[in-house]
Design a protein around this motif. Structure first.
Motif, short mmCIF file in Angstrom:
data_model
loop_
_atom_site.label_atom_id
_atom_site.label_comp_id
_atom_site.label_asym_id
_atom_site.label_seq_id
_atom_site.Cartn_x
_atom_site.Cartn_y
_atom_site.Cartn_z
N PHE A 53 11.13 -99.81 73.81
CA PHE A 53 11.43 -99.58 72.25
C PHE A 53 11.21 -98.02 72.09
CE2 PHE A 53 9.45 -98.79 67.96
CZ PHE A 53 10.72 -99.33 67.46
N ASN A 54 9.79 -97.76 72.55
CA ASN A 54 9.78 -96.25 72.31
C ASN A 54 10.86 -95.35 72.98
OD1 ASN A 54 7.24 -96.88 71.10
ND2 ASN A 54 5.89 -96.48 72.96
N VAL A 62 5.18 -97.01 69.15
CA VAL A 62 4.33 -97.99 69.32
C VAL A 62 3.06 -97.76 70.31
CG1 VAL A 62 3.75 -100.45 69.65
CG2 VAL A 62 5.91 -99.60 68.61
N TYR A 317 10.47 -102.65 65.39
CA TYR A 317 9.89 -102.93 66.66
C TYR A 317 9.86 -104.33 66.70
CZ TYR A 317 6.60 -104.42 70.17
OH TYR A 317 6.08 -105.31 71.03
N SER A 321 12.16 -106.72 69.91
CA SER A 321 11.13 -107.37 70.75
C SER A 321 11.69 -108.79 70.86
CB SER A 321 9.80 -107.25 70.22
OG SER A 321 9.65 -108.31 68.96
#
Length: 419
Positions: A53-54, A62, A317, A321
């Protein structure tokens, strides 16, 4: 918040760190707490999701902190009191309504196509609003050896034709006569949330319940009515007659060692039993106490704190996920039931040819959430104490009446918890 405050189902400690906030010129930091310290397989998947995600965008970052499960809930309560909750936090499914009522978490706000794709038991609600969602669920079953049942001319039950209570009683008597001093391991040596998770579904199968789910305002008539008394009388007599006991070890060791013939246990013990028993292992539905079999549903889920400064980032996020590849990874590494059909099909153990496929069917057919009320922590502890007292010989009716009085008093003192 009155008498009960915000309650916890398990113990916990450590201070909070606040919600998401901008840090200088860089991305907005989203703090994230998990209960997963000590569970490297679970943490490995979280770290992969966070890294992906980052790397996928530059608006948010996160930052995760993990706590031991035994210290987690207290850390949340302390952080809430200090107005210092993280943005993202996980929670055991049954606690979600209490934390929503207490103002710890906000409505989840994920796209409906995500929450609709999940097992119903992987979604947490309060007052018909979604506050949490999870990647997996667990399930209970009865483990048996096929060779033992066949040698004793015992019918092998199926999800379509589970054992009736009469058949189950006859099975226990037959197995005791065959040489098993204690034919059934119910897991009664365990404590805490295990008791309502494991035994309230049997009560519900008998026609009782922990609370009147139509109103969520009283346990009277459901936890102490004729059906509940009949179930708990059976429960008490199972110990008195030596069909089960609370003298074993937590886990599934007695079954694996062939010291008991049947074990009422969870998916988390299945691989050890498969390694020990092999193809002789049967994963069976629980008996039908009168209204159809039931098992407990609802495991760890994710939510967004009410104090999160960047809820849109937290939602971004979480939406990222809930990809099948991550849910499949959780399943394969932890041996839990994937919450989406796509992940079920891709999983190592739960797909169409998977060695633990029966758990998927049991979850889909028989799983029932614990009551989605902020009163649940009090219901949980009160039920556990009443069940343990009854196991140890207490009068069934008066013990259940006392449990109802305690639960109802708590609900009344908190103005019905919004119901």
């Amino acid at each position: 918040m009155s008498a009960v405050g915000a309650l916890v189902l398990t113990g916990c400690g450590q201070a909070g760190q606040g919600g998401g906030s901008a840090s200088g010129e860089g991305p907005v930091e989203l703090t994230m707490w998990t209960h997963s310290a000590g569970n490297p397989a679970e943490l490995e998947v979280y770290e992969q999701i966070i890294d992906d995600f980052n790397a996928s965008q530059d608006e948010y970052e996160v930052v995760e902190e993990s706590f031991p499960q035994g210290a987690y809930n207290d850390a949340i309560v302390a952080a809430a009191a200090a107005d210092d909750l993280p943005c993202l936090l996980d929670m055991d499914g049954p606690i979600v309504p209490n934390w929503a009522w207490a103002g710890y978490i906000q409505p989840l706000g994920l796209p409906q196509e995500i929450t609709d794709s999940l097992l119903p038991t992987a979604v947490g609600t309060y007052q018909d609003e979604i506050y949490s969602a999870g990647y997996w669920d667990a399930a209970l079953a009865i483990f048996a050896r096929e060779s033992v049942l066949k040698a004793n001319d015992i019918r092998i039950p199926t999800t379509d034709e589970p054992w009736t209570l009469e058949e189950f009683d006859a099975t226990l008597a037959t197995l005791k006569a065959a040489g098993y001093d204690t034919p059934l391991d119910l897991g009664a040596e365990d404590a805490g949330e295990w008791w309502p998770y494991a035994y309230s579904p049997m009560l519900q199968s008998a026609g009782g319940d922990l609370i009147d789910r139509d109103t969520m305002l009283s346990a009277d008539g459901t936890l102490n009515g004729p059906e509940a008394v009949e179930y708990f009388t059976w429960f008490q007599e199972a110990f008195e007659q030596g069909y089960t006991s609370n003298a074993g070890t937590v886990g599934n060791e007695e079954f694996n060692a062939d010291e008991v013939a049947l074990s009422y246990t969870g998916v988390w013990n299945a691989l050890d039993s498969l390694d020990t028993v092999g193809d002789d292992l049967l994963i069976l539905p629980p008996p039908d106490f009168g209204t159809g079999p039931r098992i407990g549903g609802g495991s760890w889920q994710w939510g967004i704190s009410s104090s999160c400064d960047s809820p849109e980032g937290a939602r971004a996020y979480l939406e990222f996920s809930f990809q099948d590849k991550y849910i499949t990874a959780f399943s394969d590494k932890q041996v839990v039931i994937p919450a989406t059909e796509g992940a079920v099909e891709a999983s190592q153990h739960f797909g169409p040819e998977g060695d633990l496929r029966p758990f998927v069917e049991l979850s889909q057919e028989f799983a029932l959430l614990r009551p989605q009320t902020p009163a649940y922590p009090v219901i949980s502890s009160t039920f556990a104490k009443a069940g343990q007292d009854i196991m140890n010989g207490a009068d069934v009716q008066s013990t259940l009446d006392g449990a109802v009085a305690e639960i109802d008093a708590n609900i009344q003192s908190n103005d019905g918890y919004g119901f």
